[in-house]
Design a protein around this motif. Sequence first.
Motif, PDB file in Angstrom:
ATOM      1  N   SER A 187       0.120   3.371   9.124  1.00 26.37           N
ATOM      2  CA  SER A 187       0.781   2.537   8.115  1.00 26.37           C
ATOM      3  C   SER A 187       2.289   2.763   8.104  1.00 26.37           C
ATOM      4  O   SER A 187       3.013   2.048   7.413  1.00 26.37           O
ATOM      5  CB  SER A 187       0.199   2.827   6.736  1.00 26.37           C
ATOM      6  N   SER A 188       2.764   3.747   8.857  1.00 26.07           N
ATOM      7  CA  SER A 188       4.193   4.015   8.975  1.00 26.07           C
ATOM      8  C   SER A 188       4.435   4.753  10.278  1.00 26.07           C
ATOM      9  O   SER A 188       3.491   5.241  10.914  1.00 26.07           O
ATOM     10  CB  SER A 188       4.698   4.846   7.793  1.00 26.07           C
ATOM     11  N   SER A 192      11.593  -2.033   7.747  1.00 26.59           N
ATOM     12  CA  SER A 192      12.164  -1.098   8.716  1.00 26.59           C
ATOM     13  C   SER A 192      13.589  -0.714   8.329  1.00 26.59           C
ATOM     14  O   SER A 192      14.270  -1.460   7.628  1.00 26.59           O
ATOM     15  CB  SER A 192      12.159  -1.711  10.119  1.00 26.59           C
ATOM     16  N   SER A 208      11.804  10.426   3.828  1.00 26.29           N
ATOM     17  CA  SER A 208      11.458  10.018   2.463  1.00 26.29           C
ATOM     18  C   SER A 208      12.713   9.851   1.607  1.00 26.29           C
ATOM     19  O   SER A 208      12.827   8.892   0.828  1.00 26.29           O
ATOM     20  CB  SER A 208      10.528  11.064   1.838  1.00 26.29           C
ATOM     21  N   SER A 259      12.640   3.656  11.446  1.00 27.95           N
ATOM     22  CA  SER A 259      11.406   4.030  10.747  1.00 27.95           C
ATOM     23  C   SER A 259      10.835   2.763  10.129  1.00 27.95           C
ATOM     24  O   SER A 259      11.587   1.906   9.642  1.00 27.95           O
ATOM     25  CB  SER A 259      11.701   5.064   9.662  1.00 27.95           C
ATOM     26  N   PHE A 260       9.504   2.631  10.156  1.00 29.28           N
ATOM     27  CA  PHE A 260       8.888   1.431   9.575  1.00 29.28           C
ATOM     28  C   PHE A 260       7.752   1.806   8.637  1.00 29.28           C
ATOM     29  O   PHE A 260       7.160   2.884   8.741  1.00 29.28           O
ATOM     30  CB  PHE A 260       8.366   0.494  10.674  1.00 29.28           C
ATOM     31  N   LYS A 261       7.472   0.902   7.711  1.00 29.84           N
ATOM     32  CA  LYS A 261       6.324   1.038   6.807  1.00 29.84           C
ATOM     33  C   LYS A 261       5.622  -0.312   6.718  1.00 29.84           C
ATOM     34  O   LYS A 261       6.263  -1.357   6.853  1.00 29.84           O
ATOM     35  CB  LYS A 261       6.765   1.466   5.404  1.00 29.84           C
ATOM     36  N   ILE A 262       4.312  -0.273   6.490  1.00 26.36           N
ATOM     37  CA  ILE A 262       3.537  -1.515   6.341  1.00 26.36           C
ATOM     38  C   ILE A 262       2.892  -1.516   4.962  1.00 26.36           C
ATOM     39  O   ILE A 262       2.210  -0.548   4.584  1.00 26.36           O
ATOM     40  CB  ILE A 262       2.459  -1.628   7.436  1.00 26.36           C
ATOM     41  N   ARG A 263       3.139  -2.588   4.228  1.00 29.82           N
ATOM     42  CA  ARG A 263       2.597  -2.709   2.873  1.00 29.82           C
ATOM     43  C   ARG A 263       1.759  -3.987   2.782  1.00 29.82           C
ATOM     44  O   ARG A 263       1.944  -4.915   3.568  1.00 29.82           O
ATOM     45  CB  ARG A 263       3.738  -2.751   1.852  1.00 29.82           C
ATOM     46  N   TRP A 301      14.487   6.613   2.609  1.00 39.08           N
ATOM     47  CA  TRP A 301      13.806   5.430   2.083  1.00 39.08           C
ATOM     48  C   TRP A 301      14.152   5.207   0.600  1.00 39.08           C
ATOM     49  O   TRP A 301      14.254   4.071   0.131  1.00 39.08           O
ATOM     50  CB  TRP A 301      12.292   5.568   2.233  1.00 39.08           C
ATOM     51  N   VAL A 343       6.197  -5.824   6.513  1.00 42.39           N
ATOM     52  CA  VAL A 343       6.669  -4.749   7.382  1.00 42.39           C
ATOM     53  C   VAL A 343       8.134  -4.505   7.042  1.00 42.39           C
ATOM     54  O   VAL A 343       8.953  -5.432   7.077  1.00 42.39           O
ATOM     55  CB  VAL A 343       6.528  -5.115   8.874  1.00 42.39           C
TER      56      VAL A 343
END
Length: 445
Positions: free
Chosen positions: A309-310, A343, A357, A293-297, A360, A341
């Motif tokens: 964005s994820s 992950s 969630s 799973s990835f997120k971009i901030r 994370w 980024v």
Amino acid sequence: MSKIAEIRTLFEAKIKDGIPDPPGEFDARDLGRVSSDKYLYRVLEHSRNNVQQAVEMLYEIMVWRKKMNANEINENTVNLDYLKEGIFFPQGRDIDSCLLFIMKSKLYHKGQKNVDEVKKIIIYWLERIEREEDGKKITLFFDMDGCGLNNMDIEIIMYMVTLLKNYYPNLINYIIIFQLPWMLSAGFKIVKGILPAEAIERLRTVNKDKLKELVAPEQALVSWGGKNEYVFNFFPENRISVDNTSKSSTLDSQHSLGEMLSLNPGKLLIFKVENDRICAQLTITNMDDSVISFKIRTTAPEKYVVKPSSGILTSKASQTIQIQVNSGFQINSVEKDRFLVVSMQIPSADISAKEISEIWKTIGCKADEYRLKCSTVNMLKSEPIQEKPSHEHDSIMYKLNNLQNNHKMLVKNIKTLRMYQYATLFLTFLSLSLCYVTYNKDCQL
């Protein structure tokens, strides 16, 4: 076994049973699609999450592509004159940032072109767009403004819809029918009849006033009432042929051992101006053997729209991220910003959003982080000053051509009206003659 793995296994078993000749052995480049989780997700979603239907669709795609020799369709194998006429071309984006694939219907005259060559032009553009957009959804835009009966070819329109329905999975965002004359509405009812329920939900018939709900004025052409002064001019595709080995080495050059992700670009996001929008693009590839799973901030969340964005990536799958600067910010302001980024590994691709969630929240230092700086390529400054008169000239030429086309249509309508007047006078004379004869007979009686 995940559904993607199941599709791949069933498909491989199906081709082991033997492929009819024709078409014969499938093209190795097409079979390479089967190794892409991203492509199989498209097929699965298009098939309403039904594995067996997805396998059948994948097989039919391979058969069709081999019969059409789709990988070899390029500027040298199609009718270049047709290509340069601008009946079909991509330009602008809808409200979801999906590319518009336009059919300028008033430039098409039924019966004056080789239909098979026109169909190849459509395939050429779909193949090119799919490569350039990396499989991102597009919006089919039928520009019916100023059209008459001789401009509408149901066979061509249904062919476009059939291609997207059967051979280009999950590629449609909207189907927009713009300025449809009432006399042509019956034809589109026929087209609507072959669309699946999902496509009908995405079908929109709009006029100039309603178009802004689907296409922003900055993206809409001037002829649609928008601000985009683009005039079609064909440019060959800048296509670089690479084999699987070179692709792998490209990925590896942006990936260090022990890292989950490969980023392209790896360190520096390049922002540029396209159609009055400041944007950049980032491709993320999962190099790990597990699902991630990835997120971009970003350091300036109020400044950017990041789509998506994820997300979730299975092993070796890729995701292209579109990053756009909100209106009101100058291009030079992005240079001080940074992107991150992040992950982490997750148990499976079918995990719920709530479970992700929770993971994370507890992942802590186990997450991988990739930092990106921002830079710019100011496209406005790089354009030669002498281009401006050229744009004005193109605009004037467009208006003159439009005026000529409207004049021709007006003359044609006047001729049609004159024929109706003659027919009316004839029928009136005939009616009076019959009345006179009937009156004389009554008087004699």
